[in-house]
Design a protein around this motif. Structure first.
Motif, PDB file in Angstrom:
ATOM      1  N   PHE A 347       0.840  -1.197   0.000  1.00  0.00           N
ATOM      2  CA  PHE A 347       0.000   0.000   0.000  1.00  0.00           C
ATOM      3  C   PHE A 347       0.880   1.254   0.000  1.00  0.00           C
ATOM      4  N   GLY A 348       0.656   2.151  -0.966  1.00  0.00           N
ATOM      5  CA  GLY A 348       1.329   3.440  -0.965  1.00  0.00           C
ATOM      6  C   GLY A 348       0.513   4.441  -0.160  1.00  0.00           C
ATOM      7  N   ILE A 349       1.135   5.043   0.873  1.00  0.00           N
ATOM      8  CA  ILE A 349       0.430   5.936   1.793  1.00  0.00           C
ATOM      9  C   ILE A 349       0.796   7.384   1.501  1.00  0.00           C
ATOM     10  N   SER A 350      -0.221   8.237   1.436  1.00  0.00           N
ATOM     11  CA  SER A 350      -0.014   9.678   1.255  1.00  0.00           C
ATOM     12  C   SER A 350      -1.019  10.435   2.109  1.00  0.00           C
ATOM     13  N   ASP A 351      -0.528  11.374   2.908  1.00  0.00           N
ATOM     14  CA  ASP A 351      -1.396  12.165   3.802  1.00  0.00           C
ATOM     15  C   ASP A 351      -2.277  11.273   4.674  1.00  0.00           C
ATOM     16  N   GLY A 352      -1.689  10.182   5.170  1.00  0.00           N
ATOM     17  CA  GLY A 352      -2.394   9.326   6.125  1.00  0.00           C
ATOM     18  C   GLY A 352      -3.443   8.425   5.523  1.00  0.00           C
ATOM     19  N   ALA A 353      -3.427   8.242   4.190  1.00  0.00           N
ATOM     20  CA  ALA A 353      -4.428   7.389   3.549  1.00  0.00           C
ATOM     21  C   ALA A 353      -3.806   6.622   2.388  1.00  0.00           C
ATOM     22  N   VAL A 354      -4.488   5.567   1.960  1.00  0.00           N
ATOM     23  CA  VAL A 354      -4.010   4.760   0.837  1.00  0.00           C
ATOM     24  C   VAL A 354      -4.190   5.545  -0.456  1.00  0.00           C
ATOM     25  N   GLU A 355      -3.104   5.689  -1.203  1.00  0.00           N
ATOM     26  CA  GLU A 355      -3.151   6.401  -2.476  1.00  0.00           C
ATOM     27  C   GLU A 355      -3.126   5.421  -3.655  1.00  0.00           C
ATOM     28  N   THR A 356      -2.516   4.266  -3.447  1.00  0.00           N
ATOM     29  CA  THR A 356      -2.434   3.228  -4.478  1.00  0.00           C
ATOM     30  C   THR A 356      -2.059   1.931  -3.791  1.00  0.00           C
ATOM     31  N   PHE A 357      -2.296   0.797  -4.458  1.00  0.00           N
ATOM     32  CA  PHE A 357      -1.812  -0.470  -3.900  1.00  0.00           C
ATOM     33  C   PHE A 357      -1.607  -1.477  -5.022  1.00  0.00           C
ATOM     34  N   ILE A 358      -0.773  -2.465  -4.718  1.00  0.00           N
ATOM     35  CA  ILE A 358      -0.421  -3.489  -5.708  1.00  0.00           C
ATOM     36  C   ILE A 358      -0.275  -4.815  -4.979  1.00  0.00           C
ATOM     37  N   ALA A 359      -0.786  -5.902  -5.600  1.00  0.00           N
ATOM     38  CA  ALA A 359      -0.752  -7.226  -4.979  1.00  0.00           C
ATOM     39  C   ALA A 359      -0.120  -8.220  -5.930  1.00  0.00           C
ATOM     40  N   GLY A 360       0.630  -9.164  -5.378  1.00  0.00           N
ATOM     41  CA  GLY A 360       1.217 -10.208  -6.211  1.00  0.00           C
ATOM     42  C   GLY A 360       2.526 -10.714  -5.654  1.00  0.00           C
ATOM     43  N   GLU A 361       3.379 -11.204  -6.557  1.00  0.00           N
ATOM     44  CA  GLU A 361       4.660 -11.760  -6.150  1.00  0.00           C
ATOM     45  C   GLU A 361       5.557 -10.666  -5.573  1.00  0.00           C
ATOM     46  N   HIS A 362       6.277 -11.015  -4.534  1.00  0.00           N
ATOM     47  CA  HIS A 362       7.038 -10.022  -3.766  1.00  0.00           C
ATOM     48  C   HIS A 362       7.948  -9.157  -4.628  1.00  0.00           C
ATOM     49  N   ASP A 363       8.682  -9.755  -5.556  1.00  0.00           N
ATOM     50  CA  ASP A 363       9.655  -8.994  -6.342  1.00  0.00           C
ATOM     51  C   ASP A 363       9.015  -8.139  -7.429  1.00  0.00           C
ATOM     52  N   TRP A 364       7.730  -8.391  -7.736  1.00  0.00           N
ATOM     53  CA  TRP A 364       7.069  -7.647  -8.799  1.00  0.00           C
ATOM     54  C   TRP A 364       5.989  -6.693  -8.287  1.00  0.00           C
ATOM     55  N   ALA A 365       5.534  -6.919  -7.073  1.00  0.00           N
ATOM     56  CA  ALA A 365       4.517  -6.030  -6.510  1.00  0.00           C
ATOM     57  C   ALA A 365       5.194  -4.815  -5.891  1.00  0.00           C
ATOM     58  N   VAL A 366       5.747  -3.953  -6.768  1.00  0.00           N
ATOM     59  CA  VAL A 366       6.471  -2.761  -6.344  1.00  0.00           C
ATOM     60  C   VAL A 366       6.002  -1.564  -7.171  1.00  0.00           C
ATOM     61  N   PHE A 367       6.164  -0.366  -6.609  1.00  0.00           N
ATOM     62  CA  PHE A 367       5.716   0.851  -7.298  1.00  0.00           C
ATOM     63  C   PHE A 367       6.804   1.465  -8.170  1.00  0.00           C
ATOM     64  N   ALA A 368       8.049   1.393  -7.747  1.00  0.00           N
ATOM     65  CA  ALA A 368       9.120   2.045  -8.505  1.00  0.00           C
ATOM     66  C   ALA A 368      10.343   1.118  -8.524  1.00  0.00           C
ATOM     67  N   PRO A 369      11.026   1.009  -9.655  1.00  0.00           N
ATOM     68  CA  PRO A 369      10.697   1.719 -10.907  1.00  0.00           C
ATOM     69  C   PRO A 369       9.487   1.088 -11.577  1.00  0.00           C
ATOM     70  N   SER A 370       8.703   1.884 -12.243  1.00  0.00           N
ATOM     71  CA  SER A 370       7.510   1.382 -12.885  1.00  0.00           C
ATOM     72  C   SER A 370       7.851   0.488 -14.069  1.00  0.00           C
ATOM     73  N   CYS A 371       6.935  -0.400 -14.393  1.00  0.00           N
ATOM     74  CA  CYS A 371       7.122  -1.237 -15.571  1.00  0.00           C
ATOM     75  C   CYS A 371       6.676  -0.469 -16.801  1.00  0.00           C
ATOM     76  N   GLY A 372       6.999  -0.988 -17.965  1.00  0.00           N
ATOM     77  CA  GLY A 372       6.659  -0.295 -19.196  1.00  0.00           C
ATOM     78  C   GLY A 372       5.217  -0.522 -19.605  1.00  0.00           C
ATOM     79  N   VAL A 373       4.794   0.264 -20.619  1.00  0.00           N
ATOM     80  CA  VAL A 373       3.462   0.117 -21.175  1.00  0.00           C
ATOM     81  C   VAL A 373       3.527  -0.841 -22.357  1.00  0.00           C
ATOM     82  N   PRO A 374       2.381  -1.416 -22.761  1.00  0.00           N
ATOM     83  CA  PRO A 374       2.403  -2.352 -23.890  1.00  0.00           C
ATOM     84  C   PRO A 374       2.840  -1.677 -25.184  1.00  0.00           C
ATOM     85  N   GLU A 375       3.378  -2.449 -26.078  1.00  0.00           N
ATOM     86  CA  GLU A 375       3.771  -1.923 -27.404  1.00  0.00           C
ATOM     87  C   GLU A 375       2.639  -2.163 -28.392  1.00  0.00           C
TER      88      GLU A 375
END
Length: 375
Positions: A347-375
């Motif tokens: 869970f990404g927290i901003s100003d005391g609240a959830v701003e975004t979240f991601i679920a899945g495998e530990h090494d891939w459920a991360v916010f930065a660096p972001s993954c690319g967009v589809p081609e």
């Protein structure tokens, strides 16, 4: 003299013979009288005990031990000690939760073809800490309480449906209950609104479900905005699926090709804005939720806008706070149970609240660096 003696002996022997014969006749008469008395009902207790041996002690369905999965939260059933229709399950593999709160909601008795006299028991199970509950329906032999089997978990893309406990019956050679299912406009807070009468029959050594409409034929597509997210996936989406498998599971396209980076975040055509499916080497490894997807929540009800304290209280001892290099704060829920295989919800927290979240495998459920967009 000898004649008198013989006459005396003869008289004595005759008396003895008469006494013996009388005793034998008396015994025979008593035996005959006893048989007559039994036939006439003078000894009902003895006769009833002979005809109807004592019945075995009835099973007390609200006070016994069961083995449950909390509707497949875990693969292997664990022991649940129920007393006065309620119990707390703490021991064994319970899916990474602190405990389960379990309750017997109803026991219904009747006869089913090929099974005979059975009792169906409906269980309520709420893993804690969480704000949701599951229900599990199992069937036992009435005479000794041995388990026959359980009804299948409903295969629905929405939240789990809810049994109406008072409606559970065994009637017309079927197990039956009214069950409420979630529709596309229903919310977790308001509950399901689609009422269906569901029945089960015993076929090929298992219970078969009838009348549930579990594939949501009328809707066709999955409403991903209503699907709860777990470390294992989101409704029909499961970690490890290929993109083609995921597209078929939700009946919606996932367009584009994987980019040049190690992972790619795909959108779903027709899906909610702000929902991203992260793939690497054609394998689903994480599900990413950003604004404006504020209605998408975890199974425990956490969503964008939930307070930091709510997240901490919900996941209790299995969440840690970290400060990433890019700043801000992250709360990482990492269930310890082996079946979750190191998966997390971050869970990404901003100003005391959830701003975004991601679920899945530990090494891939991360916010930065972001993954690319589809081609």
């Amino acid at each position: 003299m000898w004649g008198s003696s013989w006459r005396f002996a003869y008289i004595v022997l005759g008396a003895v013979f008469a006494l013996i014969s009388g005793s034998t006749l008396a015994t025979g008469s008593t035996t005959q009288a006893t048989h007559q008395a039994r036939r006439s009902g003078d000894f009902p207790e003895a006769e009833n005990a002979y005809r109807n041996p004592p019945a075995s002690k009835a099973v007390d369905w609200e006070n016994r031990d069961y083995r449950l999965t909390c509707d497949d939260i875990v693969d292997k059933p664990v022991q649940a000690v129920i007393r006065n229709a309620k119990g707390i399950v703490k021991n064994g593999d319970i899916g990474g939760y602190d405990h389960w709160e379990v309750e017997v909601q109803r026991a219904a008795r009747g006869r089913l073809p090929r099974l005979g006299d059975v009792t169906a028991v409906l269980f309520y199970c709420s893993p804690q800490p969480s704000n949701f509950f599951m229900q599990e329906l199992r069937v036992y032999r009435t005479d000794d309480g041995s388990e026959i089997g359980r009804t299948p978990t409903f295969d629905v893309p929405e939240l789990p449906p809810q049994y109406q406990p008072k409606s559970l019956v065994i009637k017309n050679s079927r197990l039956a209950a009214d069950v409420k299912f979630y529709g596309p406009d229903d919310s977790h807070a308001d509950g399901p609104s689609i009422l269906r009468h569901v029945t089960w029959t015993w076929e090929n050594d298992r219970f078969v479900t009838h009348g549930s409409g579990t594939k949501s034929e009328a809707q066709g597509r999955s409403d991903l905005s209503r699907q709860p997210i777990t470390v294992n996936g989101m409704g029909p989406l499961k970690m490890g699926m290929s993109r083609n498998e995921a597209s078929k599971a939700i009946a919606m396209p996932i367009p584009g090709e994987e980019g040049r980076r190690v992972c790619t975040d795909f959108t779903v055509e027709g899906g909610p804005e702000g929902l991203l499916l992260r793939f690497t080497s054609d394998r689903l490894v994480a599900i990413y939720v950003t604004r404006p997807a504020t209605t998408i929540a975890t199974r425990s009800g956490i969503h964008i806008g939930s307070t930091r304290d709510n997240v901490l209280n919900t996941y209790a001892d299995e969440i840690t706070a970290t400060t990433p290099d890019y700043g801000g704060e992250e709360l990482v829920f990492a269930p310890s149970a082996p079946e979750f295989a190191g998966r997390v919800i971050r869970f990404g927290i901003s100003d005391g609240a959830v701003e975004t979240f991601i679920a899945g495998e530990h090494d891939w459920a991360v916010f930065a660096p972001s993954c690319g967009v589809p081609e």
